[in-house]
Scaffold this motif. Structure first.
Motif, PDB file in Angstrom:
ATOM      1  N   ALA A  70       0.830  -1.204   0.000  1.00 20.26           N
ATOM      2  CA  ALA A  70       0.000   0.000   0.000  1.00 20.26           C
ATOM      3  C   ALA A  70       0.866   1.256   0.000  1.00 20.26           C
ATOM      4  O   ALA A  70       0.569   2.239  -0.669  1.00 20.26           O
ATOM      5  N   VAL A  71       1.965   1.206   0.770  1.00 24.16           N
ATOM      6  CA  VAL A  71       2.891   2.343   0.837  1.00 24.16           C
ATOM      7  C   VAL A  71       4.290   1.779   0.630  1.00 24.16           C
ATOM      8  O   VAL A  71       4.690   0.838   1.299  1.00 24.16           O
ATOM      9  N   ASP A  72       5.021   2.365  -0.336  1.00 21.59           N
ATOM     10  CA  ASP A  72       6.270   1.756  -0.770  1.00 21.59           C
ATOM     11  C   ASP A  72       7.452   2.699  -0.522  1.00 21.59           C
ATOM     12  O   ASP A  72       7.744   3.575  -1.324  1.00 21.59           O
ATOM     13  N   ALA A  73       8.094   2.534   0.623  1.00 24.33           N
ATOM     14  CA  ALA A  73       9.318   3.259   0.959  1.00 24.33           C
ATOM     15  C   ALA A  73       9.226   4.758   0.701  1.00 24.33           C
ATOM     16  O   ALA A  73      10.016   5.322  -0.051  1.00 24.33           O
ATOM     17  N   VAL A  74       8.265   5.417   1.324  1.00 24.00           N
ATOM     18  CA  VAL A  74       8.151   6.864   1.138  1.00 24.00           C
ATOM     19  C   VAL A  74       9.022   7.594   2.165  1.00 24.00           C
ATOM     20  O   VAL A  74       9.180   7.146   3.295  1.00 24.00           O
ATOM     21  N   SER A  75       9.622   8.707   1.726  1.00 22.26           N
ATOM     22  CA  SER A  75      10.429   9.553   2.613  1.00 22.26           C
ATOM     23  C   SER A  75      10.051  11.002   2.349  1.00 22.26           C
ATOM     24  O   SER A  75       9.923  11.406   1.189  1.00 22.26           O
ATOM     25  N   PHE A  76       9.841  11.767   3.389  1.00 22.63           N
ATOM     26  CA  PHE A  76       9.614  13.205   3.244  1.00 22.63           C
ATOM     27  C   PHE A  76       9.666  13.841   4.628  1.00 22.63           C
ATOM     28  O   PHE A  76       9.720  13.137   5.638  1.00 22.63           O
ATOM     29  N   SER A  77       9.703  15.165   4.659  1.00 25.91           N
ATOM     30  CA  SER A  77       9.613  15.824   5.959  1.00 25.91           C
ATOM     31  C   SER A  77       8.647  17.003   5.854  1.00 25.91           C
ATOM     32  O   SER A  77       8.458  17.572   4.777  1.00 25.91           O
ATOM     33  N   VAL A  78       8.037  17.324   6.968  1.00 27.43           N
ATOM     34  CA  VAL A  78       7.061  18.410   7.020  1.00 27.43           C
ATOM     35  C   VAL A  78       7.575  19.449   7.995  1.00 27.43           C
ATOM     36  O   VAL A  78       7.862  19.136   9.151  1.00 27.43           O
ATOM     37  N   GLU A  79       7.698  20.704   7.519  1.00 22.10           N
ATOM     38  CA  GLU A  79       8.195  21.767   8.399  1.00 22.10           C
ATOM     39  C   GLU A  79       7.096  22.199   9.347  1.00 22.10           C
ATOM     40  O   GLU A  79       5.925  22.114   9.027  1.00 22.10           O
ATOM     41  N   LYS A  80       7.543  22.691  10.496  1.00 21.17           N
ATOM     42  CA  LYS A  80       6.581  23.179  11.488  1.00 21.17           C
ATOM     43  C   LYS A  80       5.771  24.335  10.925  1.00 21.17           C
ATOM     44  O   LYS A  80       6.309  25.232  10.284  1.00 21.17           O
ATOM     45  N   GLY A  81       4.461  24.299  11.170  1.00 16.92           N
ATOM     46  CA  GLY A  81       3.604  25.423  10.821  1.00 16.92           C
ATOM     47  C   GLY A  81       3.179  25.476   9.372  1.00 16.92           C
ATOM     48  O   GLY A  81       2.425  26.375   8.984  1.00 16.92           O
TER      49      GLY A  81
END
Lengths: 321, 391
Positions: free
Chosen positions: A20-31
């Motif tokens: 269903a989800v295949d090795a995802v990478s990311f980041s979310v900044e605050k705010g």
């Protein structure tokens, strides 16, 4: 506290043989308002449920609000709000009773609940309807009440899973104004949607297709960086037939149908215009107008899927404009 | 897993009460259905055999034979329906179920009787319902026995041997249920049956409903732990079912005259433990199922069948094959029923019913603990997926 509200590294989830989800990478900044875009079944909800510690990942790591989702699931839950696509409220409770119950469930004391209650009513536009049963509310109201309940305890991050599904356009616009307001107060918003126009409200976007992230960036970056070739909007007769003919041509990069016209990606503008008129002319299809346009996010999405991934069952055409 | 918190439990209890109150169907189900079932079963389910339609073929027509017939028709067990000229007339009547028994008095009945010869009286019974047939046969034998004893004594008296009594007179006295009314035997079973089915079914939907609505995820994100949820959901249902159990007890007393002979606190203790066990069973079913329909069916099957068949409600446990008897040891209703009959009918004290009480307590703990554990584990369970339509 780390600089990023969410940090995801090679996160995967498999259900039996299905990934269903295949090795995802990311980041979310605050705010920031972070948009997770994709068709139904692309893996958006599964990712959100893993980040909310409702579902164990098969592999990979992620931290939310600085807490590891595997090792500190309780701390993750304490620092987030979550709203599902079903606007989970209790139909047999009134508006005020729903708010009070969720307040109690989040462990807020009576005083805090009493002070947050008017804020939620104001935000949802439900002042004066405190005593109405939730089942009698229209979808737009339910949606705003569900959002109010999800952020009652003022979490640092709120996860919104398809929050605008089945809601009329006016309510959707109003909802996004609320989201912007929360973001201005410093809350991090993680939102999934399959409405591509809603992505314009986001600071940062990831496009997910068949469990993989196929593109990312701000809406402007995506439009300028991802698509370097010209896009022509073609108004012609029998657009479906024209689409089928053009898809077979080697000089066509990608095509899609938008209402009664076609978007055709070509290698070079002048050459493209000539070949297009020639090919459709031979097929006896009258071309009324050809314009070069700025690519929309939908064009980007279709382009990325056609170039990055094998055609999956969830065709990009499903994504509603 | 987190321990229970007072604030969390209070929030859940309040919410559950409100939801139950506003859902008039489930409220009616829990309060009025038990009373309704008691009326239905109480009046319909009787093992007593009364007013059996009787046909007589009197081949003698003497005063003695008429006297014998009177012995039957004056009891409430037999109604004289027909006096037939010959035995061949019996068959069509019995086939149509117009009569359930027939008495055939032979010619020269009185003559034989006076001469000291033993005349034979023929009795025909409809055995298609073995239970009523056997009971009717018992009544007939008893009436004939009494009658012939009377004749013997009269004959002896006429021969100048008056004042003689039959050497051994069996005087049977029935304890606890002196009239041998089957309602006294059935009502406690009915209370157990009704409580078990109603409580299990109404709680079985309570958790799975939250899963279906999506509110379960919302609760998992919140600071409520599984004990908060289980205890908070249990309290309202326990109070309502106990109220409904009292209504059933009251109706049993008013309508069927089954009063409580024993100690009320002991009865209450047994009911509370039994209800907690049934609640635990319902909540456990709710925590392992994904849809309300499945939960309903599972609750119905696991509460109704064992309680009806394996508890001794209607069929005595000692008459069952050994394997089935072994299974009944795991049916909580069996223990509750034994305790209930002992307390209500026999005024039994704790000394007599402690094993039952102990088992009920153990079952309640096991069922409630099991559902709390299952809920805690459920938080990490993969999400049900139906195809790939939604992710």
């Amino acid at each position: 506290m780390p600089a990023n509200a969410v940090e995801v590294k090679s996160l995967s989830k498999r259900f039996g043989a299905f990934t269903a989800v295949d090795a995802v990478s990311f980041s979310v900044e605050k705010g920031e308002i972070f948009g997770f875009l994709g068709a139904n079944g692309a893996g958006k909800s599964t990712t959100i449920r893993m980040l909310c510690a409702l579902l164990d990942p098969t592999s990979g790591t992620a931290s939310v609000g600085g807490f590891d989702i595997r090792r500190e699931p309780e701390k993750v839950k304490r620092s987030i709000g979550y709203m599902s696509q079903r606007f989970s409220l209790y139909d047999d409770l009134t508006v005020a009773e729903n708010i009070r119950f969720f307040g109690g469930a989040y462990g807020l004391n009576r005083g805090t609940v009493a002070s947050r209650l008017p804020w939620v009513l104001e935000m949802a536009g439900l002042r004066g309807r405190e005593g109405s049963l939730a089942r009698t509310l229209s979808v737009g109201w339910k949606q705003r009440l569900a959002l109010g309940c999800a952020v009652l305890h003022e979490p640092g991050i709120v996860f919104l899973d398809e929050p605008t599904g089945g809601v009329d356009p006016a309510s959707r616009r109003r909802f996004w104004e609320l989201i912007n307001g929360l973001s201005e107060q410093g809350m991090t918003i993680f939102v999934t949607t399959h409405y591509l126009d809603e992505a314009e409200y986001c600071n940062d976007i990831r496009l997910i297709h068949a469990g993989r992230i196929v593109a990312g960036g701000s809406p402007t970056e995506l439009k300028t960086a991802a698509i370097r070739h010209p896009i022509l909007e073609v108004a012609c007769d029998r657009p479906v037939e024209a689409l089928e003919i053009l898809q077979k041509e080697p000089w066509v990069v990608d095509t899609s149908i938008f209402g009664l016209s076609l978007h055709v990606g070509v290698g070079e503008e002048a050459e493209g215009r000539r070949l297009l008129a020639d090919r459709l002319g031979r097929a006896g299809i009258a071309v009324r107008r050809v314009d070069r346009i700025m690519p929309s996010l939908e064009d980007v999405f279709i382009h990325e899927i056609e170039t990055n991934a094998a055609p999956g069952p969830a065709a990009a055409g499903e994504a509603k404009p | 897993m987190k321990g229970p918190t007072l604030g969390g439990i209070r929030s859940v209890v309040k919410k559950e009460f409100r939801e139950i109150r506003r859902d008039s169907r489930s409220l009616g189900f829990m309060i009025f259905l038990p009373a309704f079932l008691l009326l239905m079963f109480g009046f319909a389910l009787t093992l007593d055999v009364k007013h059996i339609a009787l046909a007589v073929v009197d081949g003698d027509g003497s005063q003695a034979s008429r006297e014998l017939v009177d012995q039957f028709s004056t009891t409430e067990y037999f109604d004289l329906k027909a006096v037939l000229p010959m035995t061949t007339a019996i068959d069509p009547l019995m086939a149509r179920e117009d009569i359930g028994a027939a008495l055939v008095i032979p010619p020269r009945f009185a003559e034989d009787l006076l001469a000291g010869r033993s005349p034979s009286v023929q009795v025909l019974l409809d055995g298609s319902n073995a239970m009523t047939g056997a009971t009717a046969g018992g009544y007939i034998a008893a009436i004939l026995q009494t009658y012939s004893q009377k004749i013997t004594l009269e004959t002896l008296a006429r021969r100048g041997l008056g004042g003689l009594a039959a050497p051994v007179a069996a005087e049977v006295r029935v304890w606890y249920n002196p009239e041998l009314r089957s309602s006294n035997f059935l009502i406690p079973g009915l209370i157990a049956f009704i409580l078990m089915v109603i409580v299990t079914i109404s709680t079985a939907s309570s958790i799975v409903r939250e899963k279906e609505r999506g509110t379960m995820d919302q609760l998992r994100i919140s600071s409520l732990g599984s004990p908060d949820l289980i205890i908070g959901k249990m309290i309202p249902y326990a109070l309502i079912s106990l109220g409904s159990a009292h209504l059933v007890l009251l109706l049993s007393q008013v309508l069927f005259g089954v009063g409580i002979k024993g100690s009320y606190p002991l009865l209450l203790l047994a009911m509370v433990l039994f209800v907690c066990g049934a609640l635990g069973q319902g909540l456990f079913i709710s925590s392992i199922t994904r849809t309300q329909q499945v939960a309903f069916l599972l609750a119905l099957l696991t509460s109704m069948l064992p309680t009806f068949i394996l508890s001794g409600f209607i069929f005595p446990v000692r008459n069952m094959p050994a394997v089935v008897q072994a299974i009944t040891y795991f049916v909580p209703a069996r223990y509750f029923l034994a305790a209930l009959r002992a307390i209500v009918l026999k005024d039994a004290g704790l000394a007599a019913v402690w094993p039952q009480i102990l088992f009920l307590a153990a079952f309640a703990l096991l069922a409630l603990g099991g559902s709390a554990a299952r809920m805690g584990r459920g938080e990490k369970e993969p999400r049900p997926r139906r195809g790939r339509a939604r992710a």
